[in-house]
Design an enzyme around this catalytic site. Structure first.
Site, PDB file in Angstrom:
ATOM      1  N   CYS A  86      39.536  43.288  36.804  1.00 33.44           N
ATOM      2  CA  CYS A  86      40.228  42.430  37.700  1.00 33.44           C
ATOM      3  C   CYS A  86      41.436  43.224  38.044  1.00 33.44           C
ATOM      4  O   CYS A  86      42.012  43.888  37.154  1.00 33.44           O
ATOM      5  CB  CYS A  86      40.280  41.328  37.358  1.00 33.44           C
TER       6      CYS A  86
ATOM      7  N   LYS B  24      32.642  31.397  38.921  1.00 31.10           N
ATOM      8  CA  LYS B  24      33.787  31.430  38.388  1.00 31.10           C
ATOM      9  C   LYS B  24      34.640  30.442  39.550  1.00 31.10           C
ATOM     10  O   LYS B  24      34.598  30.643  40.639  1.00 31.10           O
ATOM     11  CB  LYS B  24      34.481  32.598  38.187  1.00 31.10           C
TER      12      LYS B  24
ATOM     13  N   LYS C 144      31.780  29.959  34.243  1.00 32.76           N
ATOM     14  CA  LYS C 144      33.391  29.720  33.702  1.00 32.76           C
ATOM     15  C   LYS C 144      34.076  28.528  34.720  1.00 32.76           C
ATOM     16  O   LYS C 144      33.768  28.782  35.749  1.00 32.76           O
ATOM     17  CB  LYS C 144      34.081  30.971  33.970  1.00 32.76           C
TER      18      LYS C 144
ATOM     19  N   ARG D 205      47.071  32.508  32.464  1.00 36.96           N
ATOM     20  CA  ARG D 205      48.142  33.018  33.507  1.00 36.96           C
ATOM     21  C   ARG D 205      49.405  33.409  32.881  1.00 36.96           C
ATOM     22  O   ARG D 205      49.963  34.283  33.286  1.00 36.96           O
ATOM     23  CB  ARG D 205      48.074  32.267  34.884  1.00 36.96           C
TER      24      ARG D 205
HETATM   25  C1  PBG Z   1      41.342  37.034  35.806  1.00 36.78           C
HETATM   26  C2  PBG Z   1      41.026  36.164  34.802  1.00 36.78           C
HETATM   27  C3  PBG Z   1      41.360  35.004  34.774  1.00 36.78           C
HETATM   28  C4  PBG Z   1      40.653  34.511  33.803  1.00 36.78           C
HETATM   29  C5  PBG Z   1      39.967  35.326  33.000  1.00 36.78           C
HETATM   30  N1  PBG Z   1      39.877  36.386  34.118  1.00 36.78           N
HETATM   31  C6  PBG Z   1      42.348  34.091  35.377  1.00 36.78           C
HETATM   32  C7  PBG Z   1      42.108  33.601  36.770  1.00 36.78           C
HETATM   33  O1  PBG Z   1      41.116  33.829  37.386  1.00 36.78           O
HETATM   34  O2  PBG Z   1      43.352  33.365  37.207  1.00 36.78           O
HETATM   35  C8  PBG Z   1      40.775  33.089  32.879  1.00 36.78           C
HETATM   36  C9  PBG Z   1      40.524  33.058  31.294  1.00 36.78           C
HETATM   37  C10 PBG Z   1      41.177  31.764  30.631  1.00 36.78           C
HETATM   38  O3  PBG Z   1      41.604  30.814  31.268  1.00 36.78           O
HETATM   39  O4  PBG Z   1      40.809  31.694  29.568  1.00 36.78           O
HETATM   40  N2  PBG Z   1      40.753  36.992  37.035  1.00 36.78           N
END
Ligand code: PBG
Length: 324
Positions: free
Chosen positions: A117, A192, A245, A202
């Site tokens: 990402c 997601k 997720k 974050r």
């Molecule tokens: C990055 C990502 C995120 C999470 C996993 N990969 C954060 C988001 O999408 O803002 C969240 C994982 C967690 O909260 O444990 N894109």
């Protein structure tokens, strides 16, 4: 006559013999934050018990993962420098690539999964490239493919794109295959949601968007048919495993997706779920072991073949002690 379902609950041995859901340490994946630097092992305030490690400190926690017998680790990279395009994400000796190489060198048998990402790497904190103030799906695909290839070259067994760009799985599959990495798996975050439960993550990754939110690319919590659509698209593009997720608040989605696809489904029990349990337990309002174990059982019962959780190590260790 009384019909007696209670008889099956009469002893632990009988309950264990007849239960419908069985867990094993091998189904757990442990997310680990790796930040650039040396000799770093720092606490994450919003996620008590979790840390950010520099690559040289990573083996300590990975050794515990190997001993616990869990399925794998999911590595998130946090670079020192962020820029508009997230260029640190695909640098050959970037933090995530170094972490992957270290992990595979020290523990060749451990399954290493790289998060793909841009949000941890971009100065604006969005998961893709910007055009004005919007995330540009199509130009982001090439970059994601580059990131995935760099991680596979570093030795990742699996790449896990969490960006939610349309077509990401296909773009990554094509690039991996073109680079001769036909054996690298893709564990795609097909489903997601734009969830408030990602808050602590974050903070941990310094990846909160500097403006706006992720609602134009992550899913609307009110929808479930869309989850099936996303999952089928990613499977069609070559996803080997798909992720749903968050975890517990989305059990209905997990179950629906599981019934719709023919690949393993992973449930990601996210940072906010972890922190809620931690906070309540710190106050003495919940029993940590019991709640964490029950959460894992519920995710498995809901259809998770794989459970990604910050409790992975403890769960595996508690299982060895006969708790679960
Ligand atoms: C990055 C990502 C995120 C999470 C996993 N990969 C954060 C988001 O999408 O803002 C969240 C994982 C967690 O909260 O444990 N894109």
């Amino acid at each position: 006559m009384i019909v007696r379902p209670r008889r099956l609950r009469s002893t632990k041995a009988i309950r264990d013999m007849t239960c419908e859901t069985r867990l094993s340490p091998s189904m757990f994946v442990y997310p680990v934050f790796v930040r650039e630097g040396h000799n770093i092992n720092e606490d994450i305030p919003a996620m008590p018990g979790q840390k950010r490690y520099s690559p040289d400190k990573l083996p300590v926690i990975l050794e515990r993962a190997v001993k616990a017998g869990i399925g794998g680790v999911l590595l998130f990279g946090i670079p020192e420098h962020k820029d508009e395009t997230g260029s640190e994400a695909w640098r050959e000796d970037g933090v995530i690539q170094t972490a992957i190489r270290t992990a595979k060198r020290e523990f060749p048998g451990l399954t290493v999964i790289g998060d793909v990402c841009l949000c941890e790497y971009t100065s604006h904190g969005h998961c893709g490239l910007l055009k004005g103030e919007t995330v540009d799906n199509d130009s982001t695909l090439d970059v994601l493919a580059r990131v995935a290839v760099s991680q596979a070259r570093a030795g990742a067994d699996i790449v896990a794109p969490s960006d939610m760009m349309d077509g990401h799985t296909g773009a990554i599959r094509e690039a991996l295959d073109a680079g001769g990495m036909t054996g690298t798996l893709i564990m795609s975050y097909a489903v997601k949601y734009a969830s408030a439960f990602y808050g602590p993550f974050r903070e941990a990754a310094g990846s909160a968007p500097s403006f706006g939110d992720r609602k134009t690319y992550q899913m609307d919590p009110r929808n479930v048919r869309e989850a099936v659509k996303e999952a089928l698209l990613d499977v069609g593009e070559g996803a080997d495993i798909i992720i749903v997720k968050p975890g517990m608040p989305y059990l209905d989605v997990l179950k629906t997706v599981k019934e719709a696809v023919n690949v393993p489904v992973a449930s990601y029990c996210v940072s906010g779920e972890y922190s809620m349990i931690k906070a309540a337990c710190a106050n003495g309002w919940l029993n940590e072991k019991n709640v964490a174990c029950e959460s894992a059982v519920c995710l498995a019962r809901g259809g998770a073949d794989v459970i990604i959780t910050y409790y992975a190590l403890e769960l595996a260790e508690w299982m060895r002690e006969g708790w679960l």
